[in-house]
Design an enzyme around this catalytic site. Sequence first.
Site, PDB file in Angstrom:
ATOM      1  N   GLU A 117      38.240  57.459   4.475  1.00 41.57           N
ATOM      2  CA  GLU A 117      36.855  57.630   3.987  1.00 41.57           C
ATOM      3  C   GLU A 117      36.103  56.296   3.887  1.00 41.57           C
ATOM      4  O   GLU A 117      35.393  56.056   2.901  1.00 41.57           O
ATOM      5  CB  GLU A 117      36.847  58.354   2.629  1.00 41.57           C
ATOM      6  CG  GLU A 117      37.349  59.780   2.727  1.00 41.57           C
ATOM      7  CD  GLU A 117      37.164  60.614   1.443  1.00 41.57           C
ATOM      8  OE1 GLU A 117      36.655  60.099   0.436  1.00 41.57           O
ATOM      9  OE2 GLU A 117      37.544  61.803   1.474  1.00 41.57           O
ATOM     10  N   GLU A 120      42.449  66.060   4.461  1.00 39.45           N
ATOM     11  CA  GLU A 120      42.176  66.421   3.068  1.00 39.45           C
ATOM     12  C   GLU A 120      41.331  67.685   3.074  1.00 39.45           C
ATOM     13  O   GLU A 120      40.231  67.698   3.633  1.00 39.45           O
ATOM     14  CB  GLU A 120      41.422  65.309   2.319  1.00 39.45           C
ATOM     15  CG  GLU A 120      42.305  64.114   1.995  1.00 39.45           C
ATOM     16  CD  GLU A 120      41.612  63.081   1.130  1.00 39.45           C
ATOM     17  OE1 GLU A 120      40.760  63.453   0.304  1.00 39.45           O
ATOM     18  OE2 GLU A 120      41.931  61.884   1.306  1.00 39.45           O
TER      19      GLU A 120
END
Length: 562
Positions: A226, A341
């Site tokens: 991320e 995720e």
Amino acid sequence: MARSQEILGWDILPLLSDCRPRRLAIPTPQARPKHSRKMTTFTRIPEDETPSIIVDVSRRLSKIDPNIYGGFMEHMGRCIYGGIYDPENPLSDTHGYRTDVLSALRDLDIPVIRYPGGNFIATYHWQDGVGPRENRPSRPELAWLGTETNQFGTDEFMHWLGVLSEGKENRVEPYFCLNMGTGSLDEALAWVEYCNGTRNTYYANLRRKNGHEEPYNIKYWALGNEVWGPWQVEQMTAEDYSKKAFQWAKALKLLDPSLCLILCGETGHSSWDHKVLNFCIQYADMHSIHIYTSGKSHLSNVTAPLSAERAIETAAALIDIARIEKNIPPSVGKTKICFDEWNMWDPTRAPGEKGAEELYTLSDALGVAVWLNVFVRQSRWVGMANIAQSVNVISPLMTTKDGVVKQATWWPLLLFSRYMRGWTVGVHVSAGAYGGVTEPAWLQGVLEQGASWLDVSASVNEHGVISLVVVNINETTDFEVDLVSVGKEVEVYTITGKDVKAVNVEGEEQVGVKESKWDGQGKYKFAKHSMTLLRWSTRKKITEVVQGDGVRLNTRKLGWSA
Ligand code: AHR
């Protein structure tokens, strides 16, 4: 795998004899969506008409990668410390590993686990976590604002994975994420050398000195986590990340060409994904995307995972665009999507800094079932998916000092992992639909016909056993459904509870699995707010048409070769 199956797949496979329709006719090839690539097609019908589900076993579409049932363990909240590693607890073994957690996770048959973050990775220095424990430094941890003691690190995780893998045919694979925040390329190369090195080199010898003679052979490595996020230490622009990831990938592949590198994507439907894929496609063995879903009402909650379906389709198109623009030879294996995720999570309800311990309801469990339906339907594109996370942190499995609690979301995960393996099978659903507001709002526009009350996926395993999952998302209505092409001896697994707010807490399990049998006759009633898995045999083994791995990039020559 995929390409010959794509070409030869459902068109030439014979219809299986005992799966003939008994009440409705299977649509003729002309009536079927012609050469449809869609895993599940849907027709919205009036609410007062009888829904139907046609399982078309001749449409064996794509292989389901077992890695879609992957896990994730981050140094966050009580996932590692107090989750899998809890030396003071009487339930732990001599290594400090919780034996009740090990045994629960073994039931899930997890194929791969991502480690050690997550956001945690952006300031993690792996060398802090190896060697004699008494020498390991405690450090401030900037993702979740805690203290990292480093008592559990690379060697402990690999040892724990070995224990988890006991009795399995294949080990549970590690998937490591590299620090592209405060970490350097040197440090990343050193970590790969420590884990995989076989020569007489410094970091391979350090591993040996620490008592681990054999290399760990870690195949999966993520190029950061991320890094687009404003919460990230060393957040980057897509341009800066692309340049850095490209150079890191080149060096990592020079050190170990067998690595499977996972590029840091965003949601799959963002300009970040487009830019980084276009720049790095030749090094992106997989492209990672993350989405968490939730909704304020049951229906917006349970339909939210359908946004991930669109994200996968969009990311797949971006991968194709990058391959076309970068002239990637057609024989190069496809970059797969690594959904590393995913879960139901509302961070305002369960903030990360407080350990993100969600209490999951039946509505969330049905949401997880829809998530898993999405991965099965989109198996053509998804090479790995990792529920975030595996213990305590937004997890289906919670520890107390006295044992484990299996939350409502545990049960769909267990049933899918146990039965939804093999290949995705084409299904056509005719049903009424939910057309109201969605989370995210744009989903409502994308769905066009609305979200079918019956969310469906089907698979066939190598023995020819069909598994059909039907999630009735409707909170108040049972549906009597015409099921076309089911067998006569059907195993039935049903997950439900008294209402969509039902939860499992210590000492009280309101959501679980009920097992029964069905003779395949008449309509099947899918109860309101339930997930049902039906299984029957076609008595016909599957013979797969396998294709080789295609060519790979030779990093030294910067050319493609077999
Ligand atoms: O899984 C919890 C966190 O969610 C991860 O650390 C991060 O990558 C994501 O934002």
